[in-house]
Design a protein around this motif. Structure first.
Motif, mmCIF file in Angstrom:
data_model
loop_
_atom_site.group_PDB
_atom_site.id
_atom_site.type_symbol
_atom_site.label_atom_id
_atom_site.label_comp_id
_atom_site.label_asym_id
_atom_site.label_seq_id
_atom_site.Cartn_x
_atom_site.Cartn_y
_atom_site.Cartn_z
ATOM 1 N N GLY A 195 35.678 40.392 31.478
ATOM 2 C CA GLY A 195 35.290 41.748 31.849
ATOM 3 C C GLY A 195 33.821 42.000 31.618
ATOM 4 O O GLY A 195 33.016 41.064 31.526
ATOM 5 N N ALA A 196 33.493 43.268 31.464
ATOM 6 C CA ALA A 196 32.093 43.646 31.480
ATOM 7 C C ALA A 196 31.619 44.393 30.235
ATOM 8 O O ALA A 196 30.424 44.459 29.982
ATOM 9 C CB ALA A 196 31.846 44.505 32.719
ATOM 10 N N LYS A 197 32.558 44.956 29.473
ATOM 11 C CA LYS A 197 32.132 45.847 28.374
ATOM 12 C C LYS A 197 31.782 45.064 27.111
ATOM 13 O O LYS A 197 32.527 45.093 26.129
ATOM 14 C CB LYS A 197 33.248 46.837 28.038
ATOM 15 N N LYS A 201 33.452 45.258 23.177
ATOM 16 C CA LYS A 201 34.386 44.175 22.853
ATOM 17 C C LYS A 201 33.863 43.198 21.818
ATOM 18 O O LYS A 201 34.634 42.441 21.233
ATOM 19 C CB LYS A 201 34.751 43.402 24.119
ATOM 20 N N GLY A 220 31.952 38.781 32.889
ATOM 21 C CA GLY A 220 30.606 39.289 32.631
ATOM 22 C C GLY A 220 30.174 39.135 31.180
ATOM 23 O O GLY A 220 28.995 39.189 30.860
ATOM 24 N N PHE A 223 27.580 35.926 29.990
ATOM 25 C CA PHE A 223 26.133 35.768 30.208
ATOM 26 C C PHE A 223 25.283 36.140 28.996
ATOM 27 O O PHE A 223 24.222 35.554 28.776
ATOM 28 C CB PHE A 223 25.706 36.540 31.464
ATOM 29 N N ILE A 237 24.950 40.135 34.769
ATOM 30 C CA ILE A 237 24.967 41.226 33.793
ATOM 31 C C ILE A 237 24.825 40.659 32.383
ATOM 32 O O ILE A 237 25.313 39.564 32.082
ATOM 33 C CB ILE A 237 26.231 42.114 33.900
ATOM 34 N N GLY A 292 25.953 35.632 38.551
ATOM 35 C CA GLY A 292 27.274 35.030 38.386
ATOM 36 C C GLY A 292 28.350 36.084 38.583
ATOM 37 O O GLY A 292 28.307 37.139 37.950
ATOM 38 N N ASN A 316 42.341 39.866 27.722
ATOM 39 C CA ASN A 316 41.708 41.141 28.035
ATOM 40 C C ASN A 316 40.411 40.893 28.794
ATOM 41 O O ASN A 316 39.491 40.281 28.274
ATOM 42 C CB ASN A 316 41.406 41.928 26.750
ATOM 43 N N GLY A 320 36.136 37.500 36.711
ATOM 44 C CA GLY A 320 35.115 37.718 37.735
ATOM 45 C C GLY A 320 35.272 39.108 38.304
ATOM 46 O O GLY A 320 36.088 39.914 37.821
ATOM 47 N N VAL A 321 34.491 39.385 39.342
ATOM 48 C CA VAL A 321 34.558 40.710 39.970
ATOM 49 C C VAL A 321 35.769 40.701 40.910
ATOM 50 O O VAL A 321 35.643 40.583 42.132
ATOM 51 C CB VAL A 321 33.234 41.019 40.714
ATOM 52 N N GLU A 323 37.794 42.796 41.975
ATOM 53 C CA GLU A 323 38.004 43.860 42.969
ATOM 54 C C GLU A 323 37.530 43.397 44.344
ATOM 55 O O GLU A 323 37.957 43.915 45.370
ATOM 56 C CB GLU A 323 37.228 45.131 42.590
ATOM 57 N N GLY A 352 44.303 46.273 28.714
ATOM 58 C CA GLY A 352 42.982 46.676 29.218
ATOM 59 C C GLY A 352 43.147 47.203 30.632
ATOM 60 O O GLY A 352 43.860 46.591 31.436
ATOM 61 N N GLY A 353 42.522 48.346 30.915
ATOM 62 C CA GLY A 353 42.716 49.010 32.205
ATOM 63 C C GLY A 353 42.573 48.077 33.397
ATOM 64 O O GLY A 353 43.482 47.950 34.225
ATOM 65 N N ASP A 354 41.438 47.365 33.478
ATOM 66 C CA ASP A 354 41.196 46.525 34.650
ATOM 67 C C ASP A 354 42.034 45.259 34.632
ATOM 68 O O ASP A 354 42.454 44.766 35.684
ATOM 69 C CB ASP A 354 39.714 46.146 34.731
ATOM 70 N N SER A 355 42.289 44.740 33.428
ATOM 71 C CA SER A 355 43.101 43.518 33.337
ATOM 72 C C SER A 355 44.519 43.799 33.821
ATOM 73 O O SER A 355 45.107 42.996 34.552
ATOM 74 C CB SER A 355 43.168 43.026 31.896
#
Ligand SMILES: Nc1ncnc2c1ncn2[C@@H]1O[C@H](COP(=O)(O)OP(=O)(O)O)[C@@H](O)[C@H]1O
Ligand SMILES: O=C(OP(=O)(O)O)[C@H](O)COP(=O)(O)O
Length: 395
Positions: A195-197, A201, A220, A223, A237, A292, A316, A320-321, A323, A352-355
């Protein structure tokens, strides 16, 4: 730990905090009813005992009374799922709510209006909690998704039921599944964080190092770790102010013998769009102007091998992106690997919401051991915090 099964609800009114904070579309239809379906066993058990249920929940984040956030919109859906008539009262405290609750007969269900129409709910106001407490004989908390909030209905209200409070079946199940990972998980234990947060996390990573044997840092999240170690990440990111912490985590992981797996290659895109040009590159050498967006083929293979060795798996954050169809491959392959490991006997927990959205979108929902109804709540539990909603029942 008192659960529902420690009580007989015959002729009792159960005041149940549920998390019916479900997504609605423009015409107020429920687009994901998981949280309602998950609350059903608790409600049915109480009705079967010969009790009645007073359901209280928030919906969204309204500013004062806003019809768009009225629980009236979901009353039919709740009735439909439970298969029992649901009465709705357009208040949650005061005379109207009290009369509706007092008139409730065994076997009946009452749904209260959105708790957050009163600012006292989120403020954890004691007088408001006391008003809520007047509605029922036994307080049941089954709202795992909101257990990380110290609000009137999730936490404060419990003090008015010193001997008559318990966890609902869903909340108990959620606690158990997290404990399976953190405390009693069969080894090897693997945590996959993507994910990205990064900032929210990274503290979780520190906390779970004691509980895991393997850690995959993907999506994300990777990186910041790559850049901290001197890699070139192009436009990927990154949270620069977390680089030092990232290095510290890698050091701690080594000291604790946790094997950390970070992608070795990525799919890089020249634009953040589904039809961008792409190339597979080494994750430490992403060209300027490229970012990436998904795990590369070598990383997917590497992750598959790790997943297949592990007996307890927590996931969690997507790889990748997802969506965007073009960048969903890594997440789908990981989902397949986890499904295969689960079939071979591993315990897998996804939250996790997106997971959870990814798991549902790609059809893995029934192929993992447990999908948590909490996003923030699951993450905060994994940090080792006893959530306020849980502590209030234990006290
Ligand atoms: N390489 C990446 N670059 C940018 N965003 C990413 C990357 N990998 C995953 N993401 C994004 O991360 C988001 C989910 O992250 P997060 O909110 O942390 O997960 P969760 O809600 O499951 O906790 C998704 O929107 C996904 O597109
Ligand atoms: O949906 C929820 O949290 P989640 O998005 O972290 O899963 C809960 O209902 C809590 O809602 P809140 O984050 O507005 O307090």
């Amino acid at each position: 730990m008192k659960t529902l099964n420690d009580f007989n609800f015959k002729n009792k009114k159960a005041l149940i905090r549920v998390d019916f904070n479900v997504p609605l579309n423009d015409t107020f239809e429920v687009t994901d009813d998981t949280r309602i379906v998950s609350a059903k066993p608790t409600i049915i058990k109480i009705l079967e005992d010969g009790g009645s249920c007073i359901l209280m929940s928030h919906l969204g984040r309204p500013k004062g009374v806003q019809d768009a956030f009225s629980l009236r919109h979901i009353a039919d859906k709740v009735e439909n799922i439970l298969g029992v008539e649901v009465k709705f009262v357009d208040e949650c405290v005061g005379e109207k709510a009290e009369t509706a609750a007092a008139n409730l007969q065994p076997g009946q269900i009452l749904l209260l209006e959105n708790l957050r129409f009163h600012k006292e709910e989120e403020a954890g106001d004691k007088a408001f909690a006391e008003k809520l407490s007047k509605l029922g004989d036994i307080y049941v908390n089954d709202a795992f998704g909101t257990a990380h909030r110290a609000h009137a209905s999730t936490t404060v209200v419990a003090q008015f039921f010193p001997n008559n409070k318990c966890f609902g079946l869903l909340l108990a199940q959620e606690i158990e599944s997290i404990n399976k990972v953190l405390k009693t998980g069969e080894k090897p234990v693997l945590a996959i964080l993507g994910g990205a947060k990064v900032s929210s996390k990274i503290t979780i990573i520190e906390n779970i190092l004691d509980a895991v044997d393997h850690l995959i840092i993907g999506g994300g999240m990777a990186f910041t770790f790559i850049k901290a170690q001197g890699g070139k990440i192009g436009n990927s990111i990154c949270e620069d102010d977390k680089q030092e912490l990232a290095l510290e985590i890698l050091k701690k992981a080594k000291e604790k013998n946790v094997q950390v797996h970070i992608p070795v290659d990525v799919i890089a895109a020249d634009d953040f769009s589904n039809d961008a040009n792409t190339q597979v590159v080494d994750i430490t050498a992403i060209p300027d102007g490229w970012e990436g967006v998904d795990a590369g083929p070598k990383s997917r293979k590497q992750f598959h091998e790790v997943v297949m060795q592990c007996k307890t798996i927590l996931w969690n954050g997507p790889l990748g992106v997802f969506e965007m169809e073009s960048f969903a491959g890594g997440t789908i392959e990981l989902g397949n690997s986890i499904a295969e490991a689960t079939k071979n006997g591993a315990f897998s927990l996804v939250g996790g919401g997106d997971s959870v959205a990814a798991v549902k979108q790609f059809g893995f929902e029934n192929k993992v051991s447990y999908v948590s109804t909490g996003g923030g709540a699951m993450l905060e539990s994994l940090e080792g915090i006893v959530l306020p909603g849980i502590a209030a029942i234990l006290e």
